[in-house]
Design an enzyme around this catalytic site. Structure first.
Site, PDB file in Angstrom:
ATOM      1  N   TYR A   1     -19.322 -14.735  10.843  1.00 25.90           N
ATOM      2  CA  TYR A   1     -17.950 -15.254  10.140  1.00 25.90           C
ATOM      3  C   TYR A   1     -17.355 -14.187   9.429  1.00 25.90           C
ATOM      4  O   TYR A   1     -16.427 -14.369   8.421  1.00 25.90           O
ATOM      5  CB  TYR A   1     -18.064 -16.480   9.326  1.00 25.90           C
ATOM      6  CG  TYR A   1     -18.797 -17.678   9.986  1.00 25.90           C
ATOM      7  CD1 TYR A   1     -18.190 -18.301  11.151  1.00 25.90           C
ATOM      8  CD2 TYR A   1     -20.034 -18.001   9.621  1.00 25.90           C
ATOM      9  CE1 TYR A   1     -18.795 -19.090  11.852  1.00 25.90           C
ATOM     10  CE2 TYR A   1     -20.792 -18.896  10.322  1.00 25.90           C
ATOM     11  CZ  TYR A   1     -19.972 -19.552  11.502  1.00 25.90           C
ATOM     12  OH  TYR A   1     -20.877 -20.433  12.260  1.00 25.90           O
TER      13      TYR A   1
ATOM     14  N   CYS B   1      -1.151  -8.465   0.113  1.00 31.41           N
ATOM     15  CA  CYS B   1      -0.226  -9.271  -0.921  1.00 31.41           C
ATOM     16  C   CYS B   1      -0.361 -10.665  -0.888  1.00 31.41           C
ATOM     17  O   CYS B   1       0.445 -11.371  -0.809  1.00 31.41           O
ATOM     18  CB  CYS B   1       1.278  -8.772  -0.284  1.00 31.41           C
ATOM     19  SG  CYS B   1       1.500  -7.165   0.025  1.00 31.41           S
ATOM     20  N   GLU B   2      -1.721 -10.941  -1.582  1.00 33.78           N
ATOM     21  CA  GLU B   2      -2.154 -12.285  -1.905  1.00 33.78           C
ATOM     22  C   GLU B   2      -2.894 -11.966  -3.062  1.00 33.78           C
ATOM     23  O   GLU B   2      -3.866 -11.350  -2.988  1.00 33.78           O
ATOM     24  CB  GLU B   2      -2.757 -13.004  -0.879  1.00 33.78           C
ATOM     25  CG  GLU B   2      -2.116 -13.038   0.577  1.00 33.78           C
ATOM     26  CD  GLU B   2      -0.911 -14.054   0.725  1.00 33.78           C
ATOM     27  OE1 GLU B   2      -1.272 -15.082  -0.212  1.00 33.78           O
ATOM     28  OE2 GLU B   2      -0.331 -14.053   1.761  1.00 33.78           O
TER      29      GLU B   2
ATOM     30  N   TYR C   1     -13.649 -19.845   1.041  1.00 35.37           N
ATOM     31  CA  TYR C   1     -14.626 -20.767   0.554  1.00 35.37           C
ATOM     32  C   TYR C   1     -15.356 -20.409  -0.752  1.00 35.37           C
ATOM     33  O   TYR C   1     -16.669 -20.812  -1.242  1.00 35.37           O
ATOM     34  CB  TYR C   1     -16.195 -21.082   1.526  1.00 35.37           C
ATOM     35  CG  TYR C   1     -15.792 -20.874   3.032  1.00 35.37           C
ATOM     36  CD1 TYR C   1     -15.550 -22.032   3.860  1.00 35.37           C
ATOM     37  CD2 TYR C   1     -16.238 -19.980   3.642  1.00 35.37           C
ATOM     38  CE1 TYR C   1     -15.299 -21.789   5.073  1.00 35.37           C
ATOM     39  CE2 TYR C   1     -16.272 -19.633   4.994  1.00 35.37           C
ATOM     40  CZ  TYR C   1     -15.801 -20.935   5.523  1.00 35.37           C
ATOM     41  OH  TYR C   1     -15.558 -20.594   6.930  1.00 35.37           O
TER      42      TYR C   1
ATOM     43  N   GLY D   1     -26.340 -24.625  11.281  1.00 36.19           N
ATOM     44  CA  GLY D   1     -26.278 -24.850   9.843  1.00 36.19           C
ATOM     45  C   GLY D   1     -27.165 -24.108   9.120  1.00 36.19           C
ATOM     46  O   GLY D   1     -26.819 -24.289   7.861  1.00 36.19           O
TER      47      GLY D   1
ATOM     48  N   GLU E   1     -28.321 -24.823  17.699  1.00 33.66           N
ATOM     49  CA  GLU E   1     -27.308 -24.057  17.799  1.00 33.66           C
ATOM     50  C   GLU E   1     -26.952 -23.135  16.672  1.00 33.66           C
ATOM     51  O   GLU E   1     -25.933 -23.301  15.910  1.00 33.66           O
ATOM     52  CB  GLU E   1     -25.883 -24.843  18.071  1.00 33.66           C
ATOM     53  CG  GLU E   1     -26.195 -25.771  19.163  1.00 33.66           C
ATOM     54  CD  GLU E   1     -24.831 -26.996  18.991  1.00 33.66           C
ATOM     55  OE1 GLU E   1     -24.174 -27.153  17.953  1.00 33.66           O
ATOM     56  OE2 GLU E   1     -24.793 -27.729  19.860  1.00 33.66           O
ATOM     57  N   PRO E   2     -28.037 -22.238  16.132  1.00 37.72           N
ATOM     58  CA  PRO E   2     -27.620 -21.516  15.070  1.00 37.72           C
ATOM     59  C   PRO E   2     -26.965 -20.500  15.277  1.00 37.72           C
ATOM     60  O   PRO E   2     -26.861 -19.946  16.251  1.00 37.72           O
ATOM     61  CB  PRO E   2     -29.142 -20.960  14.726  1.00 37.72           C
ATOM     62  CG  PRO E   2     -29.752 -21.581  15.740  1.00 37.72           C
ATOM     63  CD  PRO E   2     -28.987 -21.799  16.920  1.00 37.72           C
ATOM     64  N   GLY E   3     -25.940 -20.157  14.363  1.00 37.93           N
ATOM     65  CA  GLY E   3     -24.984 -18.862  14.211  1.00 37.93           C
ATOM     66  C   GLY E   3     -25.326 -17.990  12.994  1.00 37.93           C
ATOM     67  O   GLY E   3     -25.865 -16.960  13.022  1.00 37.93           O
ATOM     68  N   ARG E   4     -24.914 -18.583  11.962  1.00 37.56           N
ATOM     69  CA  ARG E   4     -24.948 -17.707  10.721  1.00 37.56           C
ATOM     70  C   ARG E   4     -26.428 -17.072  10.552  1.00 37.56           C
ATOM     71  O   ARG E   4     -26.631 -15.696  10.339  1.00 37.56           O
ATOM     72  CB  ARG E   4     -24.578 -18.538   9.389  1.00 37.56           C
ATOM     73  CG  ARG E   4     -24.666 -17.707   8.337  1.00 37.56           C
ATOM     74  CD  ARG E   4     -24.715 -18.578   6.962  1.00 37.56           C
ATOM     75  NE  ARG E   4     -23.619 -19.789   7.224  1.00 37.56           N
ATOM     76  CZ  ARG E   4     -22.310 -19.340   6.769  1.00 37.56           C
ATOM     77  NH1 ARG E   4     -21.971 -18.331   6.242  1.00 37.56           N
ATOM     78  NH2 ARG E   4     -21.522 -20.502   6.974  1.00 37.56           N
TER      79      ARG E   4
HETATM   80  C1  LIG Z   1     -20.370 -23.555  13.720  1.00 41.29           C
HETATM   81  C2  LIG Z   1     -21.199 -24.418  14.438  1.00 41.29           C
HETATM   82  C3  LIG Z   1     -22.442 -23.974  14.772  1.00 41.29           C
HETATM   83  C4  LIG Z   1     -23.109 -22.899  14.002  1.00 41.29           C
HETATM   84  O1  LIG Z   1     -23.284 -23.070  12.655  1.00 41.29           O
HETATM   85  P1  LIG Z   1     -23.820 -22.007  11.746  1.00 41.29           P
HETATM   86  O2  LIG Z   1     -23.792 -22.645  10.372  1.00 41.29           O
HETATM   87  O3  LIG Z   1     -23.490 -20.783  11.772  1.00 41.29           O
HETATM   88  O4  LIG Z   1     -25.445 -22.259  12.141  1.00 41.29           O
HETATM   89  C5  LIG Z   1     -23.286 -24.899  15.501  1.00 41.29           C
HETATM   90  N1  LIG Z   1     -22.695 -25.744  16.139  1.00 41.29           N
HETATM   91  C6  LIG Z   1     -21.409 -26.187  16.050  1.00 41.29           C
HETATM   92  C7  LIG Z   1     -21.051 -27.463  16.806  1.00 41.29           C
HETATM   93  C8  LIG Z   1     -20.696 -25.465  15.219  1.00 41.29           C
HETATM   94  O5  LIG Z   1     -19.350 -26.014  15.129  1.00 41.29           O
END
Ligand SMILES: *Cc1c(COP(=O)(O)O)cnc(C)c1O
Length: 406
Positions: free
Chosen positions: A380, A351-352, A324, A241, A281-284
């Site tokens: 994303y 076309c939106e 968003y 997050g 669990e970082p992604g972004r």
């Molecule tokens: C999407 C998600 C993440 C990663 O979120 P980021 O905002 O990209 O860090 C981690 N855990 C779960 C369960 C998710 O759905």
């Protein structure tokens, strides 16, 4: 971060600089470009600031490109996945099953079968109904499955409503009223369910640490109660997050590096005494600013109300602005400081009317045939790209240690 002008040419990169114009000139379609070294530096910043028992699982839905998965796998990370397709892709990229966490609110029978039979490290359970499905599957397959309960700590992380997930109005996780039912199911299926942890994930693009602290404190009490009841709790999972500064020109070292360091310190403070592992669990935050989307202006359309730059990039490549109201900086690949500033809406071919990448942007005057880069598109972006209107998916280019890699 990401994009800098050097001799008036926009370059991707932090340590090494990759000029984008020579790449754009030889391509006739939009493409993504990524700086893998910058991604790695973010992983390492967290690692060096966090306690030794923090195990990072990259949320691959942010960007599941193979070179990125391989990079993180070699760095020793696990992955957080949210579909059977992601499970298979993670296994193929070399992650061991034990290093895969399966999250997600709507796992199908087939997906649970795949997760149980693959013996994934942890299935994050989002409802008692899902727990029953997991138990039945594990029984049929004669397995004892490692699970964690996803709690909804009811904190408002003050991010965009579409990306909060730990608030009582969201579909995700479970509040404490679910616990009696979960305990009953655990007792009933004790031969097939192994509760190994508690997990939470409160939302995305969060740039303050207070909501994380609040959620951890609330959720820790649940962890402790299962520990007291004799469950072999192995880990507390704080989810992902963390956000990045989309609005700002980035400096080197980037603000994400300091945010990751503060996040690591916050985890030490809140969970320093934990028996067991801490998972995250970082992604972004690992990949967003290390990627850019590049395309060409096809037409400049001036009306009495608006100036439009109609590009070959659109919401089929990057849907975040439409989905968003996300803001991405947009920069010309070649800087022309002598040109006068004009205000543009940067739009795509779809076309939106929502096919807008940037509204009311002040840019040096732009002409058709010139190239633009959309900043901070590494997370994303491609994973949400579509073939709407039968467009092809964009090419992806990866750079590491000064050169292109595949
Ligand atoms: C999407 C998600 C993440 C990663 O979120 P980021 O905002 O990209 O860090 C981690 N855990 C779960 C369960 C998710 O759905």
């Amino acid at each position: 971060m990401g994009l800098h002008y050097r001799d008036r040419e926009l370059c991707l990169g932090e340590k090494n600089f990759y000029p984008l114009f020579p790449l754009a000139k030889v391509r006739h379609a939009p493409f993504y470009a990524y700086d893998l070294d910058a991604m790695l530096s973010r992983v390492q910043a967290l690692k060096s600031a966090a306690p030794k028992n923090l195990k990072t699982h990259y949320a691959m839905k942010a960007n599941a490109a193979e070179p990125i998965l391989r990079l993180f796998q070699e760095e020793g990370l696990g992955v957080d996945v949210v579909s059977g397709g992601e499970v298979r892709k993670a296994l193929k990229a070399g992650f061991s099953a034990r290093n895969i966490i399966f999250s997600g609110v709507g796992k199908t029978r087939e997906e649970i079968q795949l997760a149980v039979s693959s013996e994934l490290g942890q299935i994050n359970v989002e409802s008692p109904q899902e727990l029953e499905r997991i138990a039945a599957t594990a029984k049929a397959l004669k397995k004892k499955t490692r699970i964690a309960f996803r709690m909804n700590p009811d904190v408002d992380p003050k991010t965009h409503p579409y990306i909060t997930t730990g608030f009582r109005e969201n579909k995700f996780g479970m509040d404490e009223s679910f616990l009696p039912k979960l305990r009953a199911l655990l007792r009933e299926h004790k031969d097939h369910l192994n509760l190994v942890g508690i997990t939470m994930h409160i939302g995305s693009q969060i740039r303050e640490l207070a909501p994380f602290s609040a959620a951890i404190r609330k959720t820790l009490a649940v962890y402790q109660s299962f520990l007291d009841e004799g469950h072999a709790m192995e880990s507390f999972d704080v989810g992902g997050g963390l956000g990045i500064p989309y609005q700002e020109n980035h400096e080197i070292p980037s603000k994400e590096i300091s945010l990751l360091q503060e996040y690591g310190a916050m985890i030490s403070q809140e969970l320093g005494g934990l028996k067991g592992n801490i998972l995250c669990e970082p992604g972004r935050v690992f990949v967003a600013s290390s990627g850019t989307l590049v395309g060409e202006v096809q037409y400049v359309k001036e009306t009495p109300y608006k100036n439009f730059l109609i590009s070959d990039m659109g919401i089929h490549h990057l849907i975040r602005p439409a989905l968003y109201q996300a803001y991405h900086r947009i920069l010309p690949l070649l800087d022309h400081p002598q040109r006068s500033i004009k205000q543009y809406d940067i739009v795509g071919p779809i076309c939106e009317s929502s096919d807008v990448l940037g509204k009311n942007r002040d840019l040096p005057e732009i002409f058709a045939g010139e190239f633009l880069a959309v900043a901070d598109a590494g997370a994303y972006g491609f994973t949400m790209a579509s073939q709407y209107n039968e467009h092809e998916l964009p090419e992806q280019l990866f750079f590491r240690a000064g050169r292109e890699v595949r």
